[in-house]
Scaffold this motif. Sequence first.
Motif, PDB file in Angstrom:
ATOM      1  N   HIS A 112       1.715   4.075   1.995  1.00  0.00           N
ATOM      2  CA  HIS A 112       2.709   4.095   2.977  1.00  0.00           C
ATOM      3  C   HIS A 112       3.325   2.817   3.786  1.00  0.00           C
ATOM      4  O   HIS A 112       3.941   3.090   4.761  1.00  0.00           O
ATOM      5  CB  HIS A 112       0.939   4.516   4.148  1.00  0.00           C
ATOM      6  CG  HIS A 112       0.289   5.396   3.692  1.00  0.00           C
ATOM      7  ND1 HIS A 112       0.715   6.643   4.175  1.00  0.00           N
ATOM      8  CD2 HIS A 112      -1.348   5.140   3.075  1.00  0.00           C
ATOM      9  CE1 HIS A 112      -0.344   7.690   3.205  1.00  0.00           C
ATOM     10  NE2 HIS A 112      -0.846   7.072   2.839  1.00  0.00           N
ATOM     11  N   LEU A 126       5.620   0.869   8.121  1.00  0.00           N
ATOM     12  CA  LEU A 126       4.220   1.708   7.556  1.00  0.00           C
ATOM     13  C   LEU A 126       5.135   3.277   7.847  1.00  0.00           C
ATOM     14  O   LEU A 126       5.667   3.936   9.113  1.00  0.00           O
ATOM     15  CB  LEU A 126       3.471   1.964   8.863  1.00  0.00           C
ATOM     16  CG  LEU A 126       2.317   3.085   8.837  1.00  0.00           C
ATOM     17  CD1 LEU A 126       1.971   2.979   7.645  1.00  0.00           C
ATOM     18  CD2 LEU A 126       1.689   2.703  10.229  1.00  0.00           C
ATOM     19  N   GLY A 175       0.560  -1.135   0.460  1.00  0.00           N
ATOM     20  CA  GLY A 175      -0.436  -0.124   0.153  1.00  0.00           C
ATOM     21  C   GLY A 175       0.829   1.481  -0.279  1.00  0.00           C
ATOM     22  O   GLY A 175       1.785   0.992   0.621  1.00  0.00           O
ATOM     23  N   TYR A 227       4.548   7.754   7.845  1.00  0.00           N
ATOM     24  CA  TYR A 227       3.004   8.555   7.412  1.00  0.00           C
ATOM     25  C   TYR A 227       3.053   9.618   7.952  1.00  0.00           C
ATOM     26  O   TYR A 227       4.682  10.220   8.789  1.00  0.00           O
ATOM     27  CB  TYR A 227       1.743   7.573   8.251  1.00  0.00           C
ATOM     28  CG  TYR A 227       1.953   7.576   9.574  1.00  0.00           C
ATOM     29  CD1 TYR A 227       1.228   8.427  10.730  1.00  0.00           C
ATOM     30  CD2 TYR A 227       2.520   6.976  10.023  1.00  0.00           C
ATOM     31  CE1 TYR A 227       1.228   9.050  11.946  1.00  0.00           C
ATOM     32  CE2 TYR A 227       2.849   7.308  11.770  1.00  0.00           C
ATOM     33  CZ  TYR A 227       1.667   7.846  12.340  1.00  0.00           C
ATOM     34  OH  TYR A 227       2.077   8.148  13.685  1.00  0.00           O
ATOM     35  N   TRP A 286      -5.228  -0.189   6.510  1.00  0.00           N
ATOM     36  CA  TRP A 286      -3.568   0.480   6.393  1.00  0.00           C
ATOM     37  C   TRP A 286      -2.913  -0.736   7.204  1.00  0.00           C
ATOM     38  O   TRP A 286      -1.613  -1.299   6.959  1.00  0.00           O
ATOM     39  CB  TRP A 286      -2.434   1.549   6.511  1.00  0.00           C
ATOM     40  CG  TRP A 286      -2.884   2.490   6.103  1.00  0.00           C
ATOM     41  CD1 TRP A 286      -3.767   3.112   5.055  1.00  0.00           C
ATOM     42  CD2 TRP A 286      -2.523   3.523   6.210  1.00  0.00           C
ATOM     43  NE1 TRP A 286      -3.707   4.395   4.453  1.00  0.00           N
ATOM     44  CE2 TRP A 286      -3.193   5.350   4.864  1.00  0.00           C
ATOM     45  CE3 TRP A 286      -1.888   4.869   7.532  1.00  0.00           C
ATOM     46  CZ2 TRP A 286      -2.714   6.033   5.852  1.00  0.00           C
ATOM     47  CZ3 TRP A 286      -1.237   5.678   7.363  1.00  0.00           C
ATOM     48  CH2 TRP A 286      -2.093   6.838   6.243  1.00  0.00           C
TER      49      TRP A 286
END
Length: 208
Positions: free
Chosen positions: A7, A34, A5, A36, A44
């Motif tokens: 992120h 991750l 994804g 962000y 997520w």
Amino acid sequence: DGAFGSHFFRLATDTGQVDNGGTIIRTVNGVYELQYSGSVNVKWLGAKGDGITDDTVAIQNTIDFIYASGASLQKGEVEFPNGNFLVSTINIPYGVTVSGSGKYTTFIKSISNQSIINLGVAGSSAKTSISKLSIVGDSNAAHPLQHGLSYSGGGNLLESNFEELEILNCGGNGINVVLQSSKGMYYCKFDSIKCNFNLGYGKFISGG
């Protein structure tokens, strides 16, 4: 490079980071983390919101990640997009903001006889915010402890905001606040909340 994804990004160096099934993912191709700025979307970290999957663990992992990553009091924001998110119960500690896309588009639905959303676990709960979503029970009279939004942590409920919510079909109370002697609610805001078709009270506040 966003393999999981937009992120999640592959780290340049593998230093033995532990795969936690959420913010750190290990694969044969490397370690992904991750990254962000701002709020964290529950999808997520694996929530589906498809009305079929039990999203309890993914949602709680998202909340716990925000809580652990944030500042001392204002922890950060958890974002729910459109969808039907099935949960047994989720715990929201102090300082966490939870927001949906709207009370007619984001639904948190119970699949157990427990309170759907608990504020804090023990002690006081402060600076919590929940808005723009619906909390939905199963209309089961055999589930009298299935409250929509519940606080019974034994401390004070402080500086918290609850806005633009619909709480319906709970086996217990829509809003359930149980305060011990000498404890209270201070500087809390309840605004634009509909409590409909709950088998207990729409809003029940006792003690203090």
